[in-house]
Write an enzyme that holds these catalytic residues in place. Sequence first.
Site, mmCIF file in Angstrom:
data_model
loop_
_atom_site.group_PDB
_atom_site.id
_atom_site.type_symbol
_atom_site.label_atom_id
_atom_site.label_comp_id
_atom_site.label_asym_id
_atom_site.label_seq_id
_atom_site.Cartn_x
_atom_site.Cartn_y
_atom_site.Cartn_z
ATOM 1 N N ASN A 4 0.866 -1.176 0.000
ATOM 2 C CA ASN A 4 0.000 0.000 0.000
ATOM 3 C C ASN A 4 0.903 1.225 0.000
ATOM 4 O OD1 ASN A 4 -1.795 2.048 0.540
ATOM 5 N ND2 ASN A 4 -2.355 1.342 2.598
ATOM 6 N N TRP A 5 0.975 1.875 -1.138
ATOM 7 C CA TRP A 5 1.868 3.047 -1.245
ATOM 8 C C TRP A 5 1.282 4.275 -0.547
ATOM 9 C CZ3 TRP A 5 4.563 3.383 -6.746
ATOM 10 C CH2 TRP A 5 5.458 2.300 -6.866
ATOM 11 N N LYS A 6 0.018 4.216 -0.153
ATOM 12 C CA LYS A 6 -0.648 5.360 0.482
ATOM 13 C C LYS A 6 -0.476 6.610 -0.406
ATOM 14 C CE LYS A 6 -0.048 3.034 4.853
ATOM 15 N NZ LYS A 6 0.103 3.109 6.300
ATOM 16 N N HIS A 43 -9.271 0.992 5.257
ATOM 17 C CA HIS A 43 -7.986 1.183 5.950
ATOM 18 C C HIS A 43 -8.208 2.113 7.145
ATOM 19 C CE1 HIS A 43 -3.865 2.321 6.797
ATOM 20 N NE2 HIS A 43 -3.492 1.266 6.092
ATOM 21 N N GLU A 81 -6.591 4.504 8.182
ATOM 22 C CA GLU A 81 -6.373 5.922 7.866
ATOM 23 C C GLU A 81 -7.612 6.530 7.219
ATOM 24 O OE1 GLU A 81 -2.689 5.287 5.787
ATOM 25 O OE2 GLU A 81 -1.766 4.732 7.696
ATOM 26 N N GLU A 91 -4.765 -5.127 10.606
ATOM 27 C CA GLU A 91 -3.760 -4.087 10.825
ATOM 28 C C GLU A 91 -4.029 -3.384 12.154
ATOM 29 O OE1 GLU A 91 -2.017 -2.906 6.676
ATOM 30 O OE2 GLU A 91 -3.523 -1.454 7.313
ATOM 31 N N GLY A 97 3.207 1.996 10.772
ATOM 32 C CA GLY A 97 4.200 3.054 10.631
ATOM 33 C C GLY A 97 4.952 3.390 11.907
ATOM 34 N N SER A 115 4.028 -2.390 10.163
ATOM 35 C CA SER A 115 5.485 -2.458 10.379
ATOM 36 C C SER A 115 6.105 -3.781 9.945
ATOM 37 C CB SER A 115 5.824 -2.148 11.845
ATOM 38 O OG SER A 115 5.450 -0.818 12.163
ATOM 39 N N GLY A 120 3.097 -1.179 4.171
ATOM 40 C CA GLY A 120 3.113 0.240 3.825
ATOM 41 C C GLY A 120 4.515 0.667 3.425
ATOM 42 N N GLY A 121 5.236 1.253 4.366
ATOM 43 C CA GLY A 121 6.544 1.860 4.098
ATOM 44 C C GLY A 121 7.505 0.964 3.327
#
Length: 249
Positions: free
Chosen positions: A9-11, A93, A95, A163, A169, A209, A230-231
């Site tokens: 997920n590049w967000k 998600h 977010e 999640e 993150g 993470s 993510g990251g």
Amino acid sequence: MRRKLAAGNWKMNGTGAALAELEALAARYPTPEVDILICPPATLLERAATTVESSGVAVGGQDCHAESAGAHTGDISAEMLRDAGASAVILGHSERRVDHGEQNEDIRAKARAAMDAGLQAVICVGESLEQREAANTLDIIGGQMSGSIPDQSTGENLIIAYEPIWAIGTGKVPTLDEIGAVHDFIRARLERRFGEGVGRSVRVLYGGSVKPSNAAEIFGVSNVDGALVGGASLKADDFSGIVDALRAM
Ligand code: 13P
């Protein structure tokens, strides 16, 4: 057997230059033994779909609207994602639940639209730190599942991502026992609602993470069928470490 899935997920990260990372990833995995999905920002989706053509990497969206078309400025429908080359869409998600006030019923309507458009819905669930500390984790996850997963779900069109919000993150990860307890619970709930056949065929990803250094131990946990990253999905080298850990399982 459920096919393993490494999803990224590049967000809200990446302009055209980021496609070089996707190109490197696609070159590395022409025919992988696991599914690989990258969800870039919508602005990159069509170019991303071209970039991964004839590789083992698929692309997806990060959200969609519940309706197929209409007066909804700034929104994107499931059909549009599909038209741009997506095969999946992340929904609910944390977010989006927090930043956009999305409720379980909104997410269920979006998931219906996604499935109707032929997309896989990657529905996210997860507890906050406060909820975990109050020992409410399973209640929260159960409520999110019953509220946001549509009745038409199957092993082909539904993927669940667990999640924990406090692990996203932050570099913090639940213990393997904690991950296993939630994944076993999700599996049991799926089997209870959809029967053993469908319940056992839905893939359940862990997210929060995940890195090359912790992926293998997480993938060894029961009922973990892959990861939503993510990251560490932004760089081909990092994400490949996670994909390779999954392939080795
Ligand atoms: P991180 O891997 O950066 O913790 O993000 C997880 C996530 O939110 C994926 O959807």
